[in-house]
Write an enzyme that holds these catalytic residues in place. Sequence first.
Site, PDB file in Angstrom:
ATOM      1  N   GLY A   1     -27.928  35.340 -33.220  1.00  0.00           N
ATOM      2  CA  GLY A   1     -27.303  36.648 -33.019  1.00  0.00           C
ATOM      3  C   GLY A   1     -26.801  36.714 -31.584  1.00  0.00           C
ATOM      4  O   GLY A   1     -27.561  36.406 -30.653  1.00  0.00           O
ATOM      5  N   ALA A   2     -25.537  37.098 -31.420  1.00  0.00           N
ATOM      6  CA  ALA A   2     -24.888  36.948 -30.113  1.00  0.00           C
ATOM      7  C   ALA A   2     -25.651  37.578 -28.935  1.00  0.00           C
ATOM      8  O   ALA A   2     -25.944  36.883 -27.944  1.00  0.00           O
ATOM      9  CB  ALA A   2     -23.453  37.473 -30.194  1.00  0.00           C
TER      10      ALA A   2
ATOM     11  N   ARG B   1     -24.742  26.483 -28.526  1.00  0.00           N
ATOM     12  CA  ARG B   1     -23.906  27.030 -29.603  1.00  0.00           C
ATOM     13  C   ARG B   1     -22.590  27.503 -28.976  1.00  0.00           C
ATOM     14  O   ARG B   1     -22.610  28.157 -27.930  1.00  0.00           O
ATOM     15  CB  ARG B   1     -24.628  28.178 -30.326  1.00  0.00           C
ATOM     16  CG  ARG B   1     -25.889  27.717 -31.062  1.00  0.00           C
ATOM     17  CD  ARG B   1     -26.404  28.776 -32.015  1.00  0.00           C
ATOM     18  NE  ARG B   1     -25.544  28.945 -33.161  1.00  0.00           N
ATOM     19  CZ  ARG B   1     -25.645  29.985 -34.017  1.00  0.00           C
ATOM     20  NH1 ARG B   1     -26.558  30.922 -33.809  1.00  0.00           N
ATOM     21  NH2 ARG B   1     -24.821  30.083 -35.041  1.00  0.00           N
TER      22      ARG B   1
ATOM     23  N   GLN C   1     -28.897  35.157 -43.464  1.00  0.00           N
ATOM     24  CA  GLN C   1     -29.376  36.130 -42.471  1.00  0.00           C
ATOM     25  C   GLN C   1     -29.479  37.541 -43.074  1.00  0.00           C
ATOM     26  O   GLN C   1     -30.315  38.340 -42.665  1.00  0.00           O
ATOM     27  CB  GLN C   1     -28.426  36.179 -41.258  1.00  0.00           C
ATOM     28  CG  GLN C   1     -28.466  34.950 -40.376  1.00  0.00           C
ATOM     29  CD  GLN C   1     -27.388  33.954 -40.753  1.00  0.00           C
ATOM     30  OE1 GLN C   1     -27.002  33.839 -41.896  1.00  0.00           O
ATOM     31  NE2 GLN C   1     -26.907  33.206 -39.772  1.00  0.00           N
TER      32      GLN C   1
ATOM     33  N   ASP D   1     -19.384  38.051 -32.707  1.00  0.00           N
ATOM     34  CA  ASP D   1     -19.832  36.967 -31.817  1.00  0.00           C
ATOM     35  C   ASP D   1     -18.905  36.794 -30.633  1.00  0.00           C
ATOM     36  O   ASP D   1     -19.330  36.394 -29.553  1.00  0.00           O
ATOM     37  CB  ASP D   1     -19.964  35.669 -32.602  1.00  0.00           C
ATOM     38  CG  ASP D   1     -21.201  35.742 -33.475  1.00  0.00           C
ATOM     39  OD1 ASP D   1     -21.124  36.345 -34.559  1.00  0.00           O
ATOM     40  OD2 ASP D   1     -22.263  35.270 -33.030  1.00  0.00           O
TER      41      ASP D   1
ATOM     42  N   LYS E   1     -19.753  36.324 -38.359  1.00  0.00           N
ATOM     43  CA  LYS E   1     -20.314  35.424 -39.373  1.00  0.00           C
ATOM     44  C   LYS E   1     -19.319  35.123 -40.496  1.00  0.00           C
ATOM     45  O   LYS E   1     -18.622  36.016 -40.964  1.00  0.00           O
ATOM     46  CB  LYS E   1     -21.596  36.070 -39.941  1.00  0.00           C
ATOM     47  CG  LYS E   1     -22.331  35.276 -40.972  1.00  0.00           C
ATOM     48  CD  LYS E   1     -22.630  33.853 -40.560  1.00  0.00           C
ATOM     49  CE  LYS E   1     -23.402  33.732 -39.262  1.00  0.00           C
ATOM     50  NZ  LYS E   1     -23.422  32.338 -38.731  1.00  0.00           N
TER      51      LYS E   1
HETATM   52  O1  MRU Z   1     -25.201  32.307 -36.712  1.00  0.00           O
HETATM   53  P1  MRU Z   1     -25.819  33.589 -36.236  1.00  0.00           P
HETATM   54  O2  MRU Z   1     -26.935  34.077 -37.095  1.00  0.00           O
HETATM   55  O3  MRU Z   1     -26.171  33.534 -34.779  1.00  0.00           O
HETATM   56  O4  MRU Z   1     -24.635  34.622 -36.380  1.00  0.00           O
HETATM   57  C1  MRU Z   1     -24.847  35.967 -36.049  1.00  0.00           C
HETATM   58  C2  MRU Z   1     -23.705  36.829 -36.400  1.00  0.00           C
HETATM   59  O5  MRU Z   1     -22.650  36.393 -36.816  1.00  0.00           O
HETATM   60  C3  MRU Z   1     -23.874  38.279 -36.113  1.00  0.00           C
HETATM   61  O6  MRU Z   1     -23.199  39.048 -37.074  1.00  0.00           O
HETATM   62  C4  MRU Z   1     -23.288  38.550 -34.746  1.00  0.00           C
HETATM   63  O7  MRU Z   1     -23.890  37.719 -33.782  1.00  0.00           O
HETATM   64  C5  MRU Z   1     -23.452  39.916 -34.323  1.00  0.00           C
HETATM   65  S1  MRU Z   1     -25.099  40.139 -33.823  1.00  0.00           S
HETATM   66  C6  MRU Z   1     -25.385  41.568 -33.101  1.00  0.00           C
END
Ligand code: MRU
Length: 356
Positions: free
Chosen positions: A56-57, A93, A200, A241, A252
Amino acid sequence: MSESAVLSQSTIETIEWTSEGVVMIDQTRLPRETVFVTCRRYEEVAEAIRTMVIRGAPALGVAAAMGVALGALHSNDLETDMPVICDALAKTRPTAMNLFWAIERMKQVYGSIRHLPLSQIRERLVREAQAIRDEDIAINKAMGRNGAPLVPDGKAVLTHCNAGALATAGFGTALGVIRAAVRMGKNIDVFADETRPFLQGARLTAWELQRDGIPTTLITDNMAGHFLKSGRIGCVVVGADRIAANGDVANKIGTYGIAVLAKENGVPFYVAAPISTLDLTLASGDEIPIEERGAEEVTHVQGVAVAPEGISVANPAFDVTPNRYVSAIITEKGVARAPYEESLRRLCEAARSKMR
Ligand code: MRU
């Protein structure tokens, strides 16, 4: 990394700085078990990011900052080690802007205090990482206040992936808006996409919302169009992200399809993200690096093969939703609407002037 205790308190502590090291809830094991891991070295934080123990970002930003602080605690030669530590964390990442934003902030602080004695530098970097965490919770609450009025009363909200407390230091971005709308007294329920391939939505969003007692219906990703057409859904709220200067949104994988389906059915599509997710150096979403993840996330579900061995697989972790599908971007500084070049720049300037 070492493991500890189960979750007992009602608020979710995604990530914390402790005297033992950086403690995070292991998100790969939710909802089956609530286990915390302790990272004592920056390399362990990098590994936790790479393996999705934390994701999550905004949460990645906090983790990266704490990783830098941990690295500083174990270094006796920061001039040499700081670039190595920052590079290792930055290589974990590629898509989430907050990761790079947080590392840059830690570098800036280091740059301004590098002349001080090592003990003072270490202490200051630890404080900065803790501040990034605390600020993130406050920012999410501000986003919730700004976004909640947009959520229609008496309807459902569709969300994708996990943009909740687990994706941040606490409260959440998209789920922060939903939580704030519920606290305002709005009568809403949530449709949560399961979010293949990493699930997720099923594993994390459903778990969080159930703990909060917010009525939630879990659906598979391919059901979203059906429910958007049904008239049950008042709006879509997702996180992000990385957001380019023109308002194109990387989020995502699967988000783009939902945004198109939302527009087709006249359902507003909102993105909730902190200013630290904006990358105004990129003119459009075409320039956002998209992470490609391992084939086994697609060929296997929880370790069980669901595809023939040797099949060729694509697994982009994110997609880019063009700005024309985005009804508004909710930030802690206010709500941006098209044309986004102007509105996002204004919000960024507001954030910068507050810092000065
Ligand atoms: O691959 P992830 O689980 O890190 O991806 C997370 C997402 O795409 C979330 O929707 C995004 O980070 C927003 S989180 C507040």
